[in-house]
Design a protein around this motif. Structure first.
Motif, PDB file in Angstrom:
ATOM      1  N   VAL A  64       0.852  -1.199   0.000  1.00  0.00           N
ATOM      2  CA  VAL A  64       0.000   0.000   0.000  1.00  0.00           C
ATOM      3  C   VAL A  64       0.888   1.250   0.000  1.00  0.00           C
ATOM      4  CG1 VAL A  64      -1.733   1.300   1.286  1.00  0.00           C
ATOM      5  CG2 VAL A  64      -1.936  -1.181   1.094  1.00  0.00           C
ATOM      6  N   VAL A  65       1.961   1.215   0.779  1.00  0.00           N
ATOM      7  CA  VAL A  65       2.908   2.340   0.789  1.00  0.00           C
ATOM      8  C   VAL A  65       3.550   2.502  -0.594  1.00  0.00           C
ATOM      9  CG1 VAL A  65       5.110   3.158   1.741  1.00  0.00           C
ATOM     10  CG2 VAL A  65       3.333   2.253   3.270  1.00  0.00           C
ATOM     11  N   ALA A  66       3.885   1.375  -1.234  1.00  0.00           N
ATOM     12  CA  ALA A  66       4.472   1.456  -2.582  1.00  0.00           C
ATOM     13  C   ALA A  66       3.537   2.212  -3.518  1.00  0.00           C
ATOM     14  CB  ALA A  66       4.750   0.053  -3.121  1.00  0.00           C
ATOM     15  N   ARG A  67       2.269   1.900  -3.464  1.00  0.00           N
ATOM     16  CA  ARG A  67       1.289   2.596  -4.311  1.00  0.00           C
ATOM     17  C   ARG A  67       1.236   4.086  -3.974  1.00  0.00           C
ATOM     18  NH1 ARG A  67      -2.813   5.808  -3.652  1.00  0.00           N
ATOM     19  NH2 ARG A  67      -3.877   4.476  -2.161  1.00  0.00           N
ATOM     20  N   GLN A  68       1.250   4.401  -2.684  1.00  0.00           N
ATOM     21  CA  GLN A  68       1.186   5.808  -2.273  1.00  0.00           C
ATOM     22  C   GLN A  68       2.435   6.572  -2.715  1.00  0.00           C
ATOM     23  OE1 GLN A  68       0.590   5.204   1.944  1.00  0.00           O
ATOM     24  NE2 GLN A  68      -1.619   5.457   1.770  1.00  0.00           N
ATOM     25  N   VAL A  69       3.598   5.950  -2.561  1.00  0.00           N
ATOM     26  CA  VAL A  69       4.846   6.626  -2.943  1.00  0.00           C
ATOM     27  C   VAL A  69       4.905   6.783  -4.464  1.00  0.00           C
ATOM     28  CG1 VAL A  69       7.370   6.410  -2.977  1.00  0.00           C
ATOM     29  CG2 VAL A  69       6.087   5.895  -0.875  1.00  0.00           C
ATOM     30  N   ALA A  70       4.467   5.760  -5.201  1.00  0.00           N
ATOM     31  CA  ALA A  70       4.443   5.854  -6.665  1.00  0.00           C
ATOM     32  C   ALA A  70       3.581   7.030  -7.108  1.00  0.00           C
ATOM     33  CB  ALA A  70       3.926   4.551  -7.268  1.00  0.00           C
ATOM     34  N   GLU A  71       2.473   7.210  -6.433  1.00  0.00           N
ATOM     35  CA  GLU A  71       1.585   8.340  -6.777  1.00  0.00           C
ATOM     36  C   GLU A  71       2.253   9.662  -6.410  1.00  0.00           C
ATOM     37  OE1 GLU A  71      -2.627   7.474  -6.108  1.00  0.00           O
ATOM     38  OE2 GLU A  71      -2.710   9.393  -5.065  1.00  0.00           O
TER      39      GLU A  71
END
Ligand code: AMP
Length: 111
Positions: A64-71
């Protein structure tokens, strides 16, 4: 103690892009893509080979953090997440981590 634990403890510097109670994300010191982030749990787990059912929440959280950081870092054209496990995968730091790579077209299969 691993180098990642030292980063968590603020004993050595890192370019931190995200932090919460469970995790920390920072720029890889030897980037393999224009954007290369390492996402780690604050809990010390050596590798994917060591995880148990008790780690389910924190492992899901890392993605979930990966998705947030990618955004946050505007990886709008896609990105890759990688967990290297053990010698054949080239794992060098024995504190489990998710690589987030983006900013260029990535080859497949990996080397
Ligand atoms: P792995 O080879 O999957 O274990 O990945 C470890 C990653 O940590 C490598 O990509 C290294 O470049 C990165 N790394 C090692 N030390 C540091 C550091 N002090 N700050 C940021 N990244 C680091």
């Amino acid at each position: 103690m691993t180098i990642f634990k030292r980063i968590i403890n603020r004993e050595i510097p890192a370019d931190i892009v995200y932090e919460d109670d469970l995790s920390l994300a920072f720029r890889d010191i030897n980037p393999q893509a224009p954007t290369h982030i390492v996402i780690i749990p604050k809990r010390e787990i050596p590798s994917l080979a060591d995880v148990t059912a008790a780690d389910e929440q924190v492992l899901g959280h890392l993605l979930v953090v990966a998705r947030q950081v990618a955004e946050k870092l505007s990886l709008t054209n896609g990105y890759r997440t990688v967990i290297n496990c053990g010698p054949d995968a080239g794992q060098t730091v024995h504190h489990i981590h998710v690589h987030l790579l983006g900013g260029r077209a990535l080859g497949w299969p990996p080397g």
